[in-house]
Design a protein around this motif. Sequence first.
Motif, PDB file in Angstrom:
ATOM      1  N   THR A 146       4.650  20.223   7.739  1.00  0.00           N
ATOM      2  CA  THR A 146       5.153  19.299   6.722  1.00  0.00           C
ATOM      3  C   THR A 146       4.862  17.868   7.140  1.00  0.00           C
ATOM      4  O   THR A 146       4.553  17.596   8.304  1.00  0.00           O
ATOM      5  N   THR A 147       5.010  16.970   6.188  1.00  0.00           N
ATOM      6  CA  THR A 147       4.842  15.540   6.455  1.00  0.00           C
ATOM      7  C   THR A 147       5.865  14.770   5.641  1.00  0.00           C
ATOM      8  O   THR A 147       6.399  15.266   4.637  1.00  0.00           O
ATOM      9  N   LEU A 148       6.165  13.554   6.062  1.00  0.00           N
ATOM     10  CA  LEU A 148       7.176  12.726   5.399  1.00  0.00           C
ATOM     11  C   LEU A 148       6.496  11.856   4.347  1.00  0.00           C
ATOM     12  O   LEU A 148       5.595  11.073   4.659  1.00  0.00           O
ATOM     13  N   ASP A 173       8.685  24.642  10.675  1.00  0.00           N
ATOM     14  CA  ASP A 173       9.344  24.134   9.462  1.00  0.00           C
ATOM     15  C   ASP A 173       9.280  25.156   8.338  1.00  0.00           C
ATOM     16  O   ASP A 173      10.255  25.351   7.588  1.00  0.00           O
ATOM     17  N   GLU A 193      12.130   9.170  -0.787  1.00  0.00           N
ATOM     18  CA  GLU A 193      11.580   9.656   0.475  1.00  0.00           C
ATOM     19  C   GLU A 193      11.924  11.137   0.612  1.00  0.00           C
ATOM     20  O   GLU A 193      13.077  11.530   0.456  1.00  0.00           O
ATOM     21  N   TYR A 194      10.939  11.972   0.892  1.00  0.00           N
ATOM     22  CA  TYR A 194      11.183  13.407   1.016  1.00  0.00           C
ATOM     23  C   TYR A 194      10.128  14.021   1.935  1.00  0.00           C
ATOM     24  O   TYR A 194       9.105  13.407   2.239  1.00  0.00           O
ATOM     25  N   THR A 195      10.400  15.230   2.381  1.00  0.00           N
ATOM     26  CA  THR A 195       9.492  15.985   3.240  1.00  0.00           C
ATOM     27  C   THR A 195       8.751  17.009   2.389  1.00  0.00           C
ATOM     28  O   THR A 195       9.378  17.769   1.641  1.00  0.00           O
ATOM     29  N   ARG A 196       7.438  17.034   2.466  1.00  0.00           N
ATOM     30  CA  ARG A 196       6.610  17.976   1.690  1.00  0.00           C
ATOM     31  C   ARG A 196       5.652  18.698   2.612  1.00  0.00           C
ATOM     32  O   ARG A 196       5.395  18.276   3.739  1.00  0.00           O
TER      33      ARG A 196
END
Length: 985
Positions: A108-110, A434, A97-100
């Motif tokens: 950004t989105t998860l 962000d 799981e990461y934020t990009r």
Amino acid sequence: MRLHRLAVTAFGPYPGRVDVDFDAVGADGLFLLYGDTGAGKTTLLDAVAFALFGTVPGARGEAKRLRCDTSPATTTTEVRLELTVQGHRLRLVRTPEYTRRKRRGAGTTLQRGSVSLTWLDHPGGQGVPEGLTRADEVGRTVQRLLGMTHQQFFQVVLLPQGEFARFLRADTADREKLLERLFGTERFADVERWFRERRRVARQHLDEAAGQVHEVVTRIRQTAAADPPGEQPVSEWLAALRRDARARESEAREAERRAVVLRDEATEALARARALAEACQRRDELQASWRSLEEGRGDRDDWHRRRAAARAAAPVSSAEQHRVRLEAALDLARRDEAAALAEAVPHGWSPEGGDDPRTAADRAREEAGTLAPLVSEEARQLSDTRRLAELAGKVRVEEDQLAELADRSALLPAELAEARVGVEEARSASARLDGLRLRRRELAGLLADARGLPGADDALRAAEDLLRQRVDAHQAARQDLLDVRQRRLAGMAAELATGLVGGEPCAVCGSTDHPAPAEARADPVTEDEELRATSQEERTGAARQVAIAAVRDADAEVRRLRERLGEWTEPALAEELAGVESEENKAESVVSEQADRERLADRLEAEQAALHGRRTLLEAALAATRAEHDALREVVRDRDERLLAARAGFAGVDERRAHLLGLAGSLSTLADAAAERASATDRASEATSAVELAAAGAGFPSVPAALGAALDDAEFAALESAIEDFDRREAGVRAGLADVQAAELPDEAPDLTAAREEAEHHQRAADDAVAGTRDAARIGRELAELGAEWARADAALAPVRAAFDELDALTDVVNGQGQNSRRMSLRSYVLAARLEEVAIAATGRLSRMSQGRFSFVHSDAGGSRGTRGGLWLDVLDDYSGQVRSAKTLSGGESFLASLALALGLADVVAAETGGALLDTLFIDEGFGTLDAETLDLVMNTLDDLRADGRVVGLVSHVEELRQRIPSRIRVRRGREGSSLEPEGC
């Protein structure tokens, strides 16, 4: 378990995809993974762990930051691993799981994590599922196949040498934590806790049972008012108390019997004296009463005469009373007639008018009847008038409200447009925030590197200066050693010559003749001097290697900083960072107001919709109110004309009607009062004549004389009562005097004080004796009851105490206390057995790598100051024959011991858990502390592992390993990220 292929994408320092073919690189059973510090060698091991368990070892797993920061937004972070375990070939694919960054637009989105497990050797239709996609199912399957948890896997497959060195030198508490994690001995800790909990519950039961016994003993002590002797059993003390109670009860009963006899005798004597005294007093009272009667006989005769006259005057008195009542009734009738006349005159009637009162009353009632319907209309007129005023006010209020709504409707569109602009501004700032934060953190890191670069340069120069000094010192020490050895060789012949003896063979040539022995030099070199020079050369050489490593590390740090900074300078970074921080602060301020701005816009939109509905409703309500007001106004005007004529000068129709009804009532009352006054006059005249006739008939000369002799009922009853009382007292006194004269009483009455005091004294004594008997009997009964209760409580306490003592001793043994002489708990005992197995397994490898010098020694002895035993692990040095602490080993020796311990522990854990055979192992660092000879021994041990069919991967910087291991993977570090280069495979 054997690894086949690993593919890593956008993971750690790798921005793109890198592949490792373990089948190819591990074909010889041994391969090397090397590269620059921080390039990402250990990250490949983390990728293996992540693919299997979804987490990575140590602090890296706590950070949970696995994605490469330099990867494109379109690249998905992913780890693929193919392996064979328990005869099954699997493919594991995991995404963290990461934020990009969003692919479209800003912000950004998860990216959610995912996992899949595919069975490569079991196609569908053979009873085995083609794959799993739920994280919990994959986790359970991997753990079942490997037979170990992720903590055990990190410890026995990814061998971290630093951790095993710490384990080797750790105290028993830290060593216990690691062994518990590896061998899963939590169930034995649960057993210890189960025993402690059972003991706690048993202690509560024992305390409750002992408390009941103590409570009964306390009640016995309170009842008997005596404390038990210190050494005497409670049963004997209780028996003695009961014997004493029975004796006291017998004594009390005898004392009660004697006191009751004396009390009865004194009571009888008092009764006789009291009777005689009462008789004497009665005689004296009767004599006084007779004398009083003799004096009152004249009054009794007068009372007889008055009674006869009163009886004759009674009819006259009755007629007089009747006449007085009639005269009073006549006066009342006259007053009622006058009052009725006074009431009728103010209402407009006059006796001189000639109208009869009753006729005038009928006429007034008839006129009041015609006004009755108009009274209700007058009340309705008042209500309608108030309603008319209310409607007029309501019209004004609704007109004002409609004007306010019109004003608000004119202002609202501008406010709503302004609020919508604020919302869009906040959303735009939120989308940029962000990116600004990421840019600020990047610039802050670069600024910290820029500020640290001068210090790194200084450290490099200092390390280079120190290296030059240590190189000079090492070269000087090496030159000294060469000189010493040369001088030692030069003087060796003279040294041998000193040992020659005539006729004995030479140790060098064997001749028994010694024609020309060499002469000793002026400055001979001894063996101790050579050893000191050798030791000095070794120390300076080691210091030189440390300095070389320091220069290498400092140079790598400077190159890392320069590569990271590129063209950036510290002032430029500071200026850029300040600008980004200012923009970020502004964006945060706007974003913090986003919710308020959105709520304001929503509220204004709702208000606009509500205003339109309210205006429509209010306009309809105003029209209805105006119509109702106009209609009611016409009705009120017509009714007011009719009511004005009906009032005829009065304030209201009801007031005029009440006046007429009041007049009719007054005239009717006047007519009734006049008739009653005429009738009362006739009755009063007749009663006066009847009184005079009654007085003459009773023989009185006149009415006043007859009335003077008359008595009322109370006076007549009192007179007869006095006569009867006198006669009754006379008869009683005469009969009493006759009885007294027959009794022959003494002249003086006896004294009762002494007899009364004697009787009271014996009564108190008897009461005290009775109370004493009752107390003694009560104490005896209570002691008997408490004795039985104590016997039951004591009998119930014995098995509880026995059970607790047994459980207490067993709990102490299980927890390493009490009769447990080794001070080892059950859990420590199991861990000690496992550690002993580890020591045996590790000793074989350690002995081989140290050429038979070192072996592990496990001890289960207790430590100092009560420390629990069982987990001591020392090293036996075969050179000295002494057992040494692992803390005394040198760096190279510690590496050998740690490696042997890690391999032995891996074997024992795999056998203990029943897991898969560990065909692939990784050893991370630690080889730099070994000399060439020791490195050969370590490589031989690794060859043994390779000969067993295992694949061993080494992670190291040591240059010599690159020459020894042909199959290698080089990790290169670059500004955009790291990459892999296979070598020799």
